[in-house]
Design a protein around this motif. Sequence first.
Motif, PDB file in Angstrom:
ATOM      1  N   TYR A  40     -57.222 -84.812  -3.245  1.00 39.98           N
ATOM      2  CA  TYR A  40     -55.754 -85.096  -4.034  1.00 39.98           C
ATOM      3  C   TYR A  40     -55.366 -86.350  -3.853  1.00 39.98           C
ATOM      4  CZ  TYR A  40     -50.743 -84.942  -3.511  1.00 39.98           C
ATOM      5  OH  TYR A  40     -49.513 -85.158  -3.588  1.00 39.98           O
ATOM      6  N   ALA A  41     -55.926 -87.042  -2.650  1.00 36.62           N
ATOM      7  CA  ALA A  41     -55.429 -88.506  -2.522  1.00 36.62           C
ATOM      8  C   ALA A  41     -55.941 -89.181  -3.902  1.00 36.62           C
ATOM      9  CB  ALA A  41     -55.811 -89.087  -1.320  1.00 36.62           C
ATOM     10  N   LEU A  42     -57.135 -88.953  -3.924  1.00 37.47           N
ATOM     11  CA  LEU A  42     -57.596 -89.870  -5.173  1.00 37.47           C
ATOM     12  C   LEU A  42     -57.145 -89.165  -6.609  1.00 37.47           C
ATOM     13  CD1 LEU A  42     -60.232 -91.716  -5.810  1.00 37.47           C
ATOM     14  CD2 LEU A  42     -61.676 -89.841  -6.469  1.00 37.47           C
ATOM     15  N   VAL A  43     -56.927 -88.059  -6.795  1.00 40.33           N
ATOM     16  CA  VAL A  43     -56.425 -87.658  -8.255  1.00 40.33           C
ATOM     17  C   VAL A  43     -54.938 -88.202  -8.219  1.00 40.33           C
ATOM     18  CG1 VAL A  43     -58.129 -85.930  -8.761  1.00 40.33           C
ATOM     19  CG2 VAL A  43     -55.971 -85.170  -7.589  1.00 40.33           C
ATOM     20  N   THR A  44     -54.164 -88.235  -7.264  1.00 34.68           N
ATOM     21  CA  THR A  44     -52.704 -88.411  -7.525  1.00 34.68           C
ATOM     22  C   THR A  44     -52.858 -90.270  -7.457  1.00 34.68           C
ATOM     23  OG1 THR A  44     -52.749 -88.590  -4.967  1.00 34.68           O
ATOM     24  CG2 THR A  44     -51.644 -86.852  -6.221  1.00 34.68           C
ATOM     25  N   ALA A  45     -53.580 -90.915  -7.031  1.00 32.45           N
ATOM     26  CA  ALA A  45     -53.806 -92.227  -7.181  1.00 32.45           C
ATOM     27  C   ALA A  45     -54.219 -92.795  -8.547  1.00 32.45           C
ATOM     28  CB  ALA A  45     -54.775 -93.047  -6.224  1.00 32.45           C
ATOM     29  N   LEU A  46     -55.199 -91.904  -8.874  1.00 30.66           N
ATOM     30  CA  LEU A  46     -55.679 -92.040 -10.472  1.00 30.66           C
ATOM     31  C   LEU A  46     -54.715 -91.902 -11.415  1.00 30.66           C
ATOM     32  CD1 LEU A  46     -57.942 -92.784 -12.464  1.00 30.66           C
ATOM     33  CD2 LEU A  46     -59.039 -90.466 -11.967  1.00 30.66           C
ATOM     34  N   TYR A  47     -53.868 -90.783 -10.959  1.00 27.57           N
ATOM     35  CA  TYR A  47     -52.766 -90.286 -12.030  1.00 27.57           C
ATOM     36  C   TYR A  47     -51.660 -91.407 -12.115  1.00 27.57           C
ATOM     37  CZ  TYR A  47     -49.026 -87.160 -13.673  1.00 27.57           C
ATOM     38  OH  TYR A  47     -47.839 -86.522 -14.315  1.00 27.57           O
ATOM     39  N   ASP A  48     -51.183 -92.010 -10.970  1.00 25.32           N
ATOM     40  CA  ASP A  48     -50.415 -93.241 -10.841  1.00 25.32           C
ATOM     41  C   ASP A  48     -50.880 -94.331 -11.963  1.00 25.32           C
ATOM     42  OD1 ASP A  48     -48.440 -91.554  -9.447  1.00 25.32           O
ATOM     43  OD2 ASP A  48     -49.162 -92.675  -7.571  1.00 25.32           O
ATOM     44  N   ARG A  55     -57.597 -97.723 -16.931  1.00 19.56           N
ATOM     45  CA  ARG A  55     -58.547 -96.983 -16.507  1.00 19.56           C
ATOM     46  C   ARG A  55     -59.179 -97.582 -15.308  1.00 19.56           C
ATOM     47  NH1 ARG A  55     -61.597 -93.238 -20.047  1.00 19.56           N
ATOM     48  NH2 ARG A  55     -63.358 -92.623 -18.981  1.00 19.56           N
ATOM     49  N   PRO A  56     -58.870 -97.194 -14.191  1.00 18.16           N
ATOM     50  CA  PRO A  56     -59.303 -98.042 -12.888  1.00 18.16           C
ATOM     51  C   PRO A  56     -60.665 -97.786 -12.653  1.00 18.16           C
ATOM     52  CG  PRO A  56     -58.164 -96.115 -12.121  1.00 18.16           C
ATOM     53  CD  PRO A  56     -58.053 -96.308 -13.843  1.00 18.16           C
ATOM     54  N   ASP A  63     -59.843 -99.512  -3.026  1.00 16.65           N
ATOM     55  CA  ASP A  63     -58.725-100.366  -2.542  1.00 16.65           C
ATOM     56  C   ASP A  63     -57.266 -99.798  -2.717  1.00 16.65           C
ATOM     57  OD1 ASP A  63     -60.836-102.085  -2.359  1.00 16.65           O
ATOM     58  OD2 ASP A  63     -60.234-103.416  -4.003  1.00 16.65           O
ATOM     59  N   HIS A  64     -56.935 -99.162  -3.492  1.00 16.79           N
ATOM     60  CA  HIS A  64     -55.686 -98.526  -3.905  1.00 16.79           C
ATOM     61  C   HIS A  64     -55.189 -97.415  -2.635  1.00 16.79           C
ATOM     62  CE1 HIS A  64     -51.931 -97.440  -5.925  1.00 16.79           C
ATOM     63  NE2 HIS A  64     -52.486 -96.334  -6.025  1.00 16.79           N
ATOM     64  N   THR A  65     -56.333 -96.438  -2.448  1.00 13.28           N
ATOM     65  CA  THR A  65     -56.234 -95.548  -1.297  1.00 13.28           C
ATOM     66  C   THR A  65     -56.709 -95.661  -0.062  1.00 13.28           C
ATOM     67  OG1 THR A  65     -58.334 -94.735  -1.909  1.00 13.28           O
ATOM     68  CG2 THR A  65     -56.507 -93.936  -3.199  1.00 13.28           C
ATOM     69  N   GLY A  66     -57.188 -96.875   0.228  1.00 15.53           N
ATOM     70  CA  GLY A  66     -57.942 -97.173   1.299  1.00 15.53           C
ATOM     71  C   GLY A  66     -59.291 -96.429   1.899  1.00 15.53           C
ATOM     72  N   LEU A  67     -59.520 -95.667   0.961  1.00 15.72           N
ATOM     73  CA  LEU A  67     -61.032 -94.978   1.209  1.00 15.72           C
ATOM     74  C   LEU A  67     -62.127 -95.873   0.932  1.00 15.72           C
ATOM     75  CD1 LEU A  67     -60.061 -91.556  -0.753  1.00 15.72           C
ATOM     76  CD2 LEU A  67     -59.910 -92.049   1.800  1.00 15.72           C
ATOM     77  N   GLU A  68     -63.010 -95.437   1.582  1.00 14.75           N
ATOM     78  CA  GLU A  68     -64.139 -96.515   1.366  1.00 14.75           C
ATOM     79  C   GLU A  68     -64.761 -96.232  -0.041  1.00 14.75           C
ATOM     80  OE1 GLU A  68     -65.872 -98.459   3.408  1.00 14.75           O
ATOM     81  OE2 GLU A  68     -64.312 -98.315   5.071  1.00 14.75           O
TER      82      GLU A  68
END
Length: 164
Positions: A40-48, A55-56, A63-68
């Motif tokens: 969810y965190a990834l798809v919402t960041a990608l959506y934004d 196309r990130p 970097d945007h989500t703070g995930l590795e």
Amino acid sequence: MDDEDSPAPTPGYLVWLLANKWRVAVDRAVAPLGLTHAQYALVTALYDVQRTGERPSQRRLADHTGLEALYVSKLARALESAGLVERSRDPHDPRAVQLALTEQGQAVTRQAIAVVQELLQRLLAPLGGLDAPRTRAFTQELTTLLDTPLAPLAPNDSPRRRNP
């Protein structure tokens, strides 16, 4: 030993407990949509990011989500297998992988955002709800803590923690 003799929980421990509670709550809320909290965190960041026309790369989303970055790659592969994300090589950097939500991915993400917004409204009810002054103040306090950089450990230092 009674409760009066027990030390009060530390703020770090309470933040850790709250983060775990919220992660579990989001996991349960988005599970019917085939997502985990991390997905969810990834798809919402990608959506934004995608709404701005970008196309990130996986690195940019990490970097945007703070995930590795490695975890983002693993999540992206799972989301690609589910038909929610397209992965492609960056034409300007063949080492980089770009991500984009599929039409199905966009639809699922919009549904997930609505579900999580409703969940947050319930979780934040004790503070007056999502748009309440206490919630805004709480958010500002959390942002202050998150914006504080971690001091690097000196080579001979070892972290000593009772609890997170």
